[in-house]
Every structure is written in structure tokens, then in C-alpha cells.
Design a protein around this motif. Structure first.
Motif, PDB file in Angstrom:
ATOM      1  N   LEU A 363      39.722  25.262  36.849  1.00  0.00           N
ATOM      2  CA  LEU A 363      39.109  25.202  38.292  1.00  0.00           C
ATOM      3  C   LEU A 363      37.680  25.705  38.468  1.00  0.00           C
ATOM      4  O   LEU A 363      36.889  25.220  39.195  1.00  0.00           O
ATOM      5  N   ALA A 364      37.321  26.504  37.433  1.00  0.00           N
ATOM      6  CA  ALA A 364      35.923  27.098  37.775  1.00  0.00           C
ATOM      7  C   ALA A 364      35.409  27.548  36.295  1.00  0.00           C
ATOM      8  O   ALA A 364      36.318  28.314  35.503  1.00  0.00           O
ATOM      9  N   GLU A 365      34.133  27.387  36.085  1.00  0.00           N
ATOM     10  CA  GLU A 365      33.512  28.225  34.948  1.00  0.00           C
ATOM     11  C   GLU A 365      32.836  29.150  35.227  1.00  0.00           C
ATOM     12  O   GLU A 365      32.418  29.682  36.380  1.00  0.00           O
ATOM     13  N   GLY A 366      32.667  30.090  34.224  1.00  0.00           N
ATOM     14  CA  GLY A 366      31.728  31.513  34.320  1.00  0.00           C
ATOM     15  C   GLY A 366      32.405  32.467  35.408  1.00  0.00           C
ATOM     16  O   GLY A 366      32.033  32.901  36.428  1.00  0.00           O
ATOM     17  N   ALA A 367      34.043  32.630  35.149  1.00  0.00           N
ATOM     18  CA  ALA A 367      34.630  33.123  35.954  1.00  0.00           C
ATOM     19  C   ALA A 367      35.439  34.337  35.170  1.00  0.00           C
ATOM     20  O   ALA A 367      35.693  34.456  33.887  1.00  0.00           O
ATOM     21  N   GLY A 368      36.036  35.382  36.107  1.00  0.00           N
ATOM     22  CA  GLY A 368      36.601  36.601  35.574  1.00  0.00           C
ATOM     23  C   GLY A 368      37.435  37.121  36.759  1.00  0.00           C
ATOM     24  O   GLY A 368      37.265  36.750  38.192  1.00  0.00           O
ATOM     25  N   GLU A 369      38.461  37.993  36.286  1.00  0.00           N
ATOM     26  CA  GLU A 369      39.224  38.732  37.248  1.00  0.00           C
ATOM     27  C   GLU A 369      39.683  37.769  38.568  1.00  0.00           C
ATOM     28  O   GLU A 369      39.014  37.804  39.743  1.00  0.00           O
ATOM     29  N   PRO A 370      40.631  37.009  38.474  1.00  0.00           N
ATOM     30  CA  PRO A 370      41.102  36.193  39.729  1.00  0.00           C
ATOM     31  C   PRO A 370      42.257  36.927  40.370  1.00  0.00           C
ATOM     32  O   PRO A 370      42.621  37.957  40.294  1.00  0.00           O
ATOM     33  N   SER A 371      42.336  36.269  41.744  1.00  0.00           N
ATOM     34  CA  SER A 371      43.549  36.873  42.886  1.00  0.00           C
ATOM     35  C   SER A 371      43.856  35.647  43.764  1.00  0.00           C
ATOM     36  O   SER A 371      43.030  35.330  44.160  1.00  0.00           O
ATOM     37  N   PHE A 372      44.980  35.418  44.043  1.00  0.00           N
ATOM     38  CA  PHE A 372      45.400  34.380  44.907  1.00  0.00           C
ATOM     39  C   PHE A 372      45.582  35.029  45.993  1.00  0.00           C
ATOM     40  O   PHE A 372      45.833  36.234  46.583  1.00  0.00           O
ATOM     41  N   SER A 373      45.118  34.064  47.132  1.00  0.00           N
ATOM     42  CA  SER A 373      45.434  34.276  48.474  1.00  0.00           C
ATOM     43  C   SER A 373      47.023  34.239  48.609  1.00  0.00           C
ATOM     44  O   SER A 373      47.755  33.902  47.737  1.00  0.00           O
ATOM     45  N   PRO A 374      47.470  35.331  49.798  1.00  0.00           N
ATOM     46  CA  PRO A 374      48.796  35.172  50.005  1.00  0.00           C
ATOM     47  C   PRO A 374      49.513  34.003  50.138  1.00  0.00           C
ATOM     48  O   PRO A 374      50.601  33.890  49.951  1.00  0.00           O
ATOM     49  N   ASN A 375      48.906  32.809  50.388  1.00  0.00           N
ATOM     50  CA  ASN A 375      49.658  31.669  50.974  1.00  0.00           C
ATOM     51  C   ASN A 375      49.530  30.856  49.710  1.00  0.00           C
ATOM     52  O   ASN A 375      50.112  29.623  49.555  1.00  0.00           O
ATOM     53  N   GLY A 376      49.054  31.188  48.404  1.00  0.00           N
ATOM     54  CA  GLY A 376      48.896  30.541  47.171  1.00  0.00           C
ATOM     55  C   GLY A 376      48.129  29.395  47.166  1.00  0.00           C
ATOM     56  O   GLY A 376      48.022  28.626  46.270  1.00  0.00           O
ATOM     57  N   LYS A 377      47.303  29.426  48.174  1.00  0.00           N
ATOM     58  CA  LYS A 377      46.503  27.729  48.199  1.00  0.00           C
ATOM     59  C   LYS A 377      45.019  28.337  47.686  1.00  0.00           C
ATOM     60  O   LYS A 377      44.424  27.057  47.345  1.00  0.00           O
ATOM     61  N   TYR A 378      44.459  29.325  47.584  1.00  0.00           N
ATOM     62  CA  TYR A 378      43.081  29.718  46.975  1.00  0.00           C
ATOM     63  C   TYR A 378      43.395  30.735  45.996  1.00  0.00           C
ATOM     64  O   TYR A 378      44.253  31.607  46.014  1.00  0.00           O
ATOM     65  N   ILE A 379      42.152  30.900  45.176  1.00  0.00           N
ATOM     66  CA  ILE A 379      42.273  31.735  44.291  1.00  0.00           C
ATOM     67  C   ILE A 379      40.571  32.376  44.286  1.00  0.00           C
ATOM     68  O   ILE A 379      39.789  31.491  44.295  1.00  0.00           O
ATOM     69  N   MET A 380      40.420  33.597  44.433  1.00  0.00           N
ATOM     70  CA  MET A 380      39.142  34.490  44.324  1.00  0.00           C
ATOM     71  C   MET A 380      38.921  35.089  43.039  1.00  0.00           C
ATOM     72  O   MET A 380      40.150  35.385  42.521  1.00  0.00           O
ATOM     73  N   TYR A 381      37.927  34.935  42.831  1.00  0.00           N
ATOM     74  CA  TYR A 381      37.369  35.343  41.627  1.00  0.00           C
ATOM     75  C   TYR A 381      36.084  35.879  41.032  1.00  0.00           C
ATOM     76  O   TYR A 381      35.226  35.817  42.106  1.00  0.00           O
ATOM     77  N   ALA A 382      35.708  36.885  40.326  1.00  0.00           N
ATOM     78  CA  ALA A 382      34.532  37.146  40.016  1.00  0.00           C
ATOM     79  C   ALA A 382      33.596  36.163  39.314  1.00  0.00           C
ATOM     80  O   ALA A 382      34.167  35.696  38.356  1.00  0.00           O
ATOM     81  N   THR A 383      32.466  36.066  39.457  1.00  0.00           N
ATOM     82  CA  THR A 383      31.674  35.134  39.063  1.00  0.00           C
ATOM     83  C   THR A 383      30.557  35.904  37.939  1.00  0.00           C
ATOM     84  O   THR A 383      30.395  37.143  37.908  1.00  0.00           O
TER      85      THR A 383
END
Length: 420
Positions: A363-383
């Protein structure tokens, strides 16, 4: 007052004493494959509120990437007659209208309606009276309703995020904000590192690790009262807390017996129990959506890989096989998808796996520490790379957002649950 308690607190006095932090800014790149065209009219009399409701709704829908937002260019209340042919002619499949008024008690009443311009009918309506400071929340709830009625999936605009910021060499903050980065509040701060925030399932508490005692200790902070308590201060390292789905306990990583292993502990700090038993390092536990399993990172096979075991402990099965370095598992709320970080081709990337088929998607390069949105449609992560920041990507990789701040480095995101 106890010196330790002074270092990390959540009280009105502490918040007032802190210097202001810049809000998180959202930059959008990429959209869904088939956007839904929605016209959003300016709400009647919305100037009486401290925030422009229609503008917040537009911004929410736009950053989701799912909608093509059409500025109606006019003021329309929820009671105004709708010329469906006009809106269809402007390319809108749906129309959002509403009004705002201030009641005698000082509360802000927000009313809205959603119309289907294709079928020429009303899809939804809502009326909510809130304190002025909650105007933004009322707007987010309307955007959630629009998202759900037009996609069939619950919206997550009215949720919150937690993350850690570092300003300079010795100022660390655990901050809580709306999902769009606005309304930031400092939940904890100090001169020693703060890491690994984790929301309780009801959204009232955050567990985290603080080094204020010159060692990692796990705390639980009540975001309403500001009180906090130690959940684990065992010999050695106490780290990586995560809540069970029912909020009764946490899975944690402790090194009390010589090397890091996964334990469970009740939310009040009682009932400590060891779950994993290997000669390697077992860490970063995460409960499955149904609470029956725990996913975790272990180097028992050499390099770090992700494993799965019963939430009662016992034998573990390996989950990741591609790549020699796989860490930080996170599970979606529907239990169907796992996100994690994999080091391949010399860099760290965010991956998602369909747990039924085992199919992987980068899904993304240069990423760390992911977290799902509560509806499961998005993922937040540290760059990673440059100034650390946060980003959001949809689970299909099409929609991408970047969250930036001028207040210092920002990392370790954790997306909160749906609020009741």
C-alpha cells in the motif's frame, strides 16, 4: 503533589499552561476508482455557529476520496423545495442541505437532509443540538451519515486519533485529535519518551508507555477525568500495550523473565499471565477482532515474522512468509485484513493481507506503525524518511492522505474506535 504525577497529567490547568501546538494539516492525493458526485449546499444561518458546518462536511467527504464534492453555490435549508432535475443536470447523484440555529439555552441546533437526485427522494435526515464547542463533531456526524447512506459502510469522520509528537530533544507529548487533525488536546507530556498509544474499545481511555521512571512502564489514562494508573511496572521492560475487544484486559510485552514475551493483564493491573513461551523475542501483540486470537511479532525462526496464537496462549502458527523482516501486525475491525510493515528491497513498506486467501497488497513505501480506521476502510501509518509524519491510505491503495504539522515530529498513530 507527587513529582511523578506532575510529569504526565490531563487537567485543564496543565492544558492551559502548555504552549499552543499547530493543528495537523491534511493533504489529499488520489481518489477512489468510482467517485460518487454529491452537492453540498451552504447551510442556512450557519454563521451563528463557531464553525462552518457545510465546509466541514465538504472537507470530510473530499478527503475520503470516495466522493466528488460539488459546491452547490447556494444556501439551502432542509425545508427548501428540491428541484431534482436541476441537481441531476449539474451531475449530482445526491444533495446535502441543512440549517443551523442557536437555541435559547445557547446550544447549537444542526439540522440536515440528504436527497437522492436520481430517484427524486429523501435518503436521510438528522437533527442534533450541541454545545457550541461540539459544532465540528455535529458536522462530522452528518458526514458519517452521508458516507454510510451512499456507500453502505459506516463513516469514521467523528472518530479520534492519538499520536506522539516530539519537539526538540526532550519534549514528548501524547496528543488526541479529531480524525481530520483538528481539536487537538494534550493527553500526556513529559521530558522522557512516550510511545505505543492504544485506545480502549469505548474510546474513554488510552494506554501508553512512558519512560518517566527511567524505564518503560505501561499506564492507562482516563481522557475524561484526567486520572491515570500504572497497569504494568514489572522488572525490566514493560511495553506494547493493546486492548482486548471487550476492554477487560490488555496484551503487553514484558521482559520480567529475561527476554521479551507476551502477557495478558486485567485493565486494573491485576491477573498478570504469560501467554507466549519461546526462546526468542515475542512482542507487539494485537488481538483479533473476535478476541480469540493474538497476532504478534517474533524472531523465533530467525528474523522477525508475524505469528498467531490463541488469546489464552499456547502454540503459535506463522502468518508471514514473504520477506525476511515483518513486524507491527494490526487487524481490521471485521477480522478480514491484517496490515503490517515489511522490509523488502531495502525499504520499509506497508502491506495488507486478506487473511482468508493470504493475498498481499503493498500500500505504501517508507512506512511504519500502522493503525486501521474503525470501519476498516483506511490505514493510518507513520512515514519514514525526512521529518516523521503521518499518512492515511485506503485498503485498496487508491486514496492517500498526508497529515503534517509544524509542531515537531509526529509518529506512533492509533486510530480510535467509533464513539457512542
Amino acid at each position: 503533589m507527587n513529582k511523578t504525577l506532575c510529569t504526565l497529567m490531563l487537567t485543564a490547568g496543565v492544558l492551559a499552561a502548555l504552549p499552543a501546538s499547530a493543528q495537523v494539516r491534511v493533504e489529499i492525493a488520489g481518489v477512489a476508482s468510482n467517485q460518487i458526485p454529491v452537492a453540498v449546499a451552504t447551510f442556512a444561518d450557519e454563521g451563528v455557529a463557531p464553525a462552518q458546518v457545510s465546509a466541514i462536511i465538504r472537507a470530510d467527504l473530499e478527503r475520503s476520496g470516495v466522493f466528488k464534492v460539488i459546491d452547490a453555490g447556494t444556501v439551502l435549508s432542509e425545508n427548501a423545495p428540491v428541484d431534482y432535475s436541476q441537481w441531476k443536470g449539474r451531475g449530482a447523484d445526491a444533495l446535502v442541505v441543512g440549517s443551523v440555529r442557536r437555541g435559547a439555552d445557547g446550544r447549537i441546533e444542526v439540522r440536515y437532509k440528504l436527497f437522492d437526485t436520481i430517484k427524486s427522494g429523501e435518503l436521510s435526515s438528522m437533527s442534533n443540538a450541541v454545545q457550541p464547542k461540539s459544532t465540528r463533531l455535529a458536522a462530522h456526524k452528518i458526514a458519517d451519515d452521508v458516507y454510510e447512506k451512499l456507500t453502505g459502510t459506516r463513516g469514521a469522520f467523528a472518530t479520534r486519533i492519538a499520536y506522539v509528537t516530539q519537539a526538540g530533544r526532550n519534549e514528548y507529548r501524547l496528543e488526541v485529535a479529531d480524525a481530520d487533525g483538528e481539536g487537538m488536546q494534550v493527553a500526556a507530556y513529559g521530558k522522557e519518551p512516550i510511545i505505543s498509544p492504544s485506545w480502549s474499545p469505548d474510546g474513554s481511555k488510552v494506554a501508553y508507555v512512558s519512560f518517566e521512571l527511567r524505564k518503560p512502564v505501561i499506564y492507562v489514562q482516563d481522557l475524561v477525568s484526567g486520572s491515570r494508573k500504572v497497569v504494568s511496572n514489572e522488572k525490566g521492560s514493560n511495553s506494547a500495550p493493546t486492548w482486548s475487544p471487550d476492554g477487560s484486559k490488555l496484551a503487553v510485552t514484558l521482559s520480567k523473565d529475561g527476554h521479551s514475551q507476551v502477557y495478558s493483564v486485567n485493565a486494573d493491573g491485576s491477573g498478570l499471565r504469560r501467554l507466549s513461551n519461546s526462546n526468542g523475542i515475542d512482542t507487539e501483540p494485537q488481538f483479533s477482532a473476535d478476541g480469540r486470537s493474538i497476532y504478534f511479532t517474533s524472531d523465533r525462526s530467525g528474523g522477525p515474522q508475524i505469528y498467531k496464537m490463541s488469546s489464552d496462549g499456547g502454540a503459535a502458527a506463522r502468518v508471514t512468509f514473504n520477506g525476511s523482516y515483518n513486524i507491527s501486525p494490526r487487524l481490521s475491525s471485521d477480522g478480514k485484513t491484517m496490515a503490517w510493515i515489511s522490509q523488502r528491497d531495502g525499504g520499509f513498506s506497508l502491506y495488507a493481507m486478506d487473511l482468508n486467501s493470504g493475498q498481499e497488497l503493498r500500500l505504501a513505501e517508507g512506512a511504519g506503525e500502522p493503525s486501521f480506521s474503525p470501519n476498516g476502510k483506511y490505514i493510518m501509518y507513520a512515514t519514514k524518511g525526512g521529518r516523521p509524519g503521518l499518512a492515511v491510505v485506503s485498503v485498496d491503495g487508491r486514496v492517500k492522505q498526508r497529515l503534517t504539522t509544524q509542531a515537531g515530529n509526529i509518529r506512533e498513530p492509533n486510530w480510535g474506535p467509533f464513539m457512542k
